[in-house]
Design a protein around this motif. Structure first.
Motif, PDB file in Angstrom:
ATOM      1  N   LYS A  33       2.433   1.303  -4.525  1.00 42.89           N
ATOM      2  CA  LYS A  33       2.413   2.256  -3.794  1.00 42.89           C
ATOM      3  C   LYS A  33       3.467   2.764  -3.840  1.00 42.89           C
ATOM      4  O   LYS A  33       4.476   2.914  -4.126  1.00 42.89           O
ATOM      5  N   ARG A  68      -3.463  -1.057  -9.725  1.00 44.22           N
ATOM      6  CA  ARG A  68      -4.023  -2.292  -8.488  1.00 44.22           C
ATOM      7  C   ARG A  68      -3.613  -0.429  -6.799  1.00 44.22           C
ATOM      8  O   ARG A  68      -2.548   0.169  -7.494  1.00 44.22           O
ATOM      9  N   THR A  74      -3.689  -9.078  -0.475  1.00 42.55           N
ATOM     10  CA  THR A  74      -3.657  -7.665  -0.507  1.00 42.55           C
ATOM     11  C   THR A  74      -2.552  -6.819   0.147  1.00 42.55           C
ATOM     12  O   THR A  74      -2.457  -6.035   0.576  1.00 42.55           O
ATOM     13  N   GLN A  75      -1.609  -7.668  -0.844  1.00 38.23           N
ATOM     14  CA  GLN A  75      -0.525  -7.129  -0.167  1.00 38.23           C
ATOM     15  C   GLN A  75       0.327  -5.792  -0.187  1.00 38.23           C
ATOM     16  O   GLN A  75      -0.500  -5.459  -1.874  1.00 38.23           O
ATOM     17  N   LEU A  76       0.663  -5.016   0.101  1.00 40.52           N
ATOM     18  CA  LEU A  76       0.539  -4.058  -0.480  1.00 40.52           C
ATOM     19  C   LEU A  76       2.280  -3.996  -0.818  1.00 40.52           C
ATOM     20  O   LEU A  76       2.624  -4.306  -0.306  1.00 40.52           O
ATOM     21  N   THR A  79      -3.270  -1.496  -4.121  1.00 46.79           N
ATOM     22  CA  THR A  79      -2.008  -2.005  -3.313  1.00 46.79           C
ATOM     23  C   THR A  79      -0.364  -1.788  -3.833  1.00 46.79           C
ATOM     24  O   THR A  79       0.149  -1.977  -3.018  1.00 46.79           O
ATOM     25  N   GLY A 136      -0.052  -5.421  -9.377  1.00 44.96           N
ATOM     26  CA  GLY A 136      -0.439  -5.393  -7.782  1.00 44.96           C
ATOM     27  C   GLY A 136       0.442  -7.112  -7.577  1.00 44.96           C
ATOM     28  O   GLY A 136       1.026  -7.564  -8.426  1.00 44.96           O
TER      29      GLY A 136
END
Length: 282
Positions: free
Chosen positions: A244, A240, A206-208, A242, A191
């Motif tokens: 991808k 995580r 919450t940063q992607l 978040t 993450g």
């Protein structure tokens, strides 16, 4: 009765009249031939341009070797498919990378060494390239731990850490591109954490964070899929949602902006017949 011939004056007048009539016809015929030749050339070039664009997209889509260059050339395009009658054409490409969204490019080789390339701006050419920032030798466990920290104090920067080796990125996009050259290395990303005034914390943001690769078969541009295990994304693991992992090959997102110069040459005449310059994303 004695026949009377034409006088010299009459002959001269007749020749002059004939010339007055013939010269415009000759000029019109010559212009017609030029127009016909030009029309054929335009038709040929239209076909060459169509084929050249398809070839360019294919070559650029399959090429991962020029990320360290701002300006580079693709292989010249020629062959029987660019021959029309007696005319044979060749296409030359020059590509300049204006911008790219990826913060870093990771290259893993067969010995499991991971080389990390960072985006830099080259003022000489007015574009971006990726310079080698660090190389991570294979560890005993064969795992590279990647930690990412986002500065929350108002400064637009991030810190990527590879097995605790730091790398500062300004104006981050939180996107990584991964090139796997037959490695078996495993990268674990946990993450994106907060960093306040350069002080790292254990608080998640919450940063992607997006990791793109042609070796991935998961996700899509429309709906990137979280990958909680290594199997869907090959060399990567995360716990995580978040983070991808996205297949670059199947993506409809375009992360790079290029300026392309395309020259079309008539090989028979050794003459450049057209030059096009345009921007494209890829």
């Amino acid at each position: 009765m004695k026949l009377k011939g034409f006088s010299l004056v009459e002959v001269i007048v007749a020749v002059a009249i004939f010339a007055i009539i013939l010269i415009p016809i000759g000029i019109a015929f010559n212009q017609s031939m030029r127009v016909t030749s030009k029309s054929k050339e335009n038709m040929d070039i239209a076909q060459v341009l169509n084929k050249a664009m398809e070839k360019m997209y294919a070559d650029m889509g399959n090429d991962d070797s020029h990320f360290a260059d701002v300006v580079y050339s693709l292989p010249d395009y020629s062959g029987s498919e660019l021959e029309f009658g007696n005319d044979k054409y060749k296409v030359k490409y020059t590509v300049k990378r204006i911008d790219c969204d990826f913060d870093l490019i990771l290259v893993a080789n067969a010995s499991n060494t991971v080389s990390v390339y960072q985006k830099v701006y080259d003022a000489t050419y007015g574009g971006v390239k990726y310079d080698l920032s660090l190389s991570i030798p294979p560890s005993l466990s064969g795992v590279v731990n990647i930690e990412v920290y986002k500065e929350i104090s108002g400064i637009d920067r991030a810190e990527y850490r590879f097995n605790n080796i730091p790398l500062i990125v300004t104006n981050p996009n939180f996107k990584i591109y991964f090139i796997d050259n037959t490695s078996t290395v495993n990268c674990n990303i946990d993450g994106v954490f907060e960093m306040n005034g350069g002080i790292r914390t254990s608080n998640y943001t919450t940063q992607l964070l997006e990791v793109w690769s042609k070796s991935f078969t998961v996700g899509s541009a429309a709906s990137p899929t979280p990958s909680p295990t290594a199997s869907p994304a090959g060399n990567f693991t995360t716990q995580r949602s978040t983070v991808k992992f996205i297949s670059y090959t199947n993506s409809k997102f375009y992360h790079q902006l290029f300026e392309v110069t395309m020259e079309i040459w008539n090989e028979q005449k050794n003459r450049k017949v057209r030059e096009y310059k345009f921007f494209m994303r890829g």
